[in-house]
Design an enzyme around this catalytic site. Structure first.
Site: not given
Length: 408
Positions: A101, A307, A403
């Site tokens: 990202e 995990d 972004h």
């Protein structure tokens, strides 16, 4: 049978994927290559990047992976330094973040810079436990209550009789029973040292069930997990009671830093946090009363061999932002269920172990448990940095711009 023959037989299904090792004398690196080439042949594709890696399959197959064909590489950046004034993490730390990202690492880095300039993050671990909740079927609710009361009164006995038989590091510290009709759910709480501890507490819980069935022949242990643990699912009980590390990170950011470095004001950050993270999340029925815990938790988990399914619980938590009487910004994050470890599982993979070493938390601590607690404080500090930066970007109307620049 030569390698080419084995590849052909795997491709046409005569040899199953999990059987390849026995045809190559247990050579797991060769077995990995054969499976990958068979898949390429069968599907008519190239997996050259999946087949390019430095880690040793002989160290992973049978411990971390089955039917291995290669690796997936995720870009890893680093944010920091972040000054942390914790009980276990003391000093400045760099944060490894594995993500695809764009803008995430840059945002966390900006938050680290602002918090460090403000004097650092104060971290506090409120609780540390791993839970497993077996399900026992009883004749009726009264019998379920009797069993629950016996278990609560005999924790030391169960530790000696069951838990100590299967683990040196695990310690049974408490149980919280839940009764639904004639079903008894025993939510055991364990200390697990530097391990995240799921395997440890699962094996220990099974031993406890054997003792309970011997003591109460009329009850039946049905499931080792009755889903009140709760593992890898959104849930209220972990949000309220905690699982793994329950940790708070907080800081006071002077108004000058908010205005100059973050391009907004304490008032706007507090307002955005209230109406977005608290009111908006309440309306959504979310357990994530925050902007993006999951982004930072996920990137650190992937980098360090945690995990990845437990990112679910790591995304739960509350962000608080308010203006102090002096006009500065108080900001904090509370993470009720941060399930992490520095030994076992994926932390053994060389690349993930190296990422842990960036923070100085690879392997076991002395005494056991201190490395995992230090790691938890660093993660919480990084999450706070991410929250501060994103809230500031939203308050300043800079989110879309960032972004556009970095996230394409």
């Amino acid at each position: 049978m030569n390698v080419e023959d084995i590849i052909e037989k795997v491709a046409n299904g005569e040899i199953k994927l999990h059987q390849v090792e026995k045809y190559v004398n247990g050579d797991k690196r060769l077995a990995t290559e054969i499976r990958r080439k068979a898949l390429e042949r069968k599907l008519g594709i190239s997996l050259k990047h999946i087949g390019h890696y430095s880690i040793d399959p002989n160290e992973l197959i049978g411990r971390n992976i089955e039917n291995m064909i290669g690796v997936v590489q995720i870009p890893m950046g680093v944010a920091g330094p972040l000054k942390i004034n914790g009980e276990y993490a003391k000093g400045e730390f760099y944060i490894p973040l594995a993500t695809t990202e764009g803008a995430l690492v840059a945002s966390v880095n900006r938050g680290c810079s602002a918090l460090t300039e403000a004097g650092g993050v104060v971290t506090t671990i409120l609780d540390d436990k791993m839970t497993r909740a077996p399900l026992i079927r009883c004749p009726n609710a009264r019998r379920a209550r009797e069993v629950a009361e016996w278990v609560k009164e005999n924790l030391n006995y169960l530790q000696e009789k069951a838990v100590a038989k299967v683990t040196r590091h695990g310690k049974l510290r408490d149980v919280k029973p839940f009764i639904v009709g004639n079903n008894l759910y025993l939510r055991f709480e364990f200390e697990t040292g530097d391990a995240m501890g799921m395997n440890m507490v699962t094996i220990a819980s099974e031993e406890i069930m054997k003792v309970i069935e011997e003591e109460f022949p009329d009850v039946r242990y049905l499931a080792l997990s009755g889903n009140l643990c709760v593992d890898k699912k959104p849930n209220a009980v972990n949000f309220i009671l905690g699982r793994g590390k329950t940790v708070v990170a907080e800081a006071i950011v002077p108004r000058e830093i908010v205005e100059k470095k973050l391009k907004t004001t304490p008032e706007l950050i507090a307002e955005v946090n209230y109406f977005k993270n608290l009111v908006g999340s309440a309306q959504a029925g979310s357990y994530g009363f925050n902007a993006h815990f999951g982004n930072i938790v996920g990137a650190i988990f992937l980098a360090t061999g945690q995990d990845e399914a437990q990112i679910t619980e790591g995304s739960h938590g509350i962000t608080i932002a308010e203006v102090t009487p002096e006009g500065d910004l108080y900001i904090s994050i509370t993470m009720p269920s941060l399930e992490i470890g520095t030994v076992g599982g994926g932390t053994r993979v060389p690349t993930q172990r190296e990422a842990l070493s960036i923070m100085g938390v690879a392997g076991g601590g002395d005494p056991p448990g201190v490395n995992a607690k230090k790691f938890a404080e660093i993660v919480a500090g990084a999450v706070l940095a991410g929250e501060l930066s994103l809230l500031a970007a939203i308050a300043a109307k800079h989110l879309a711009r960032a972004h556009k620049m970095l996230g394409r």
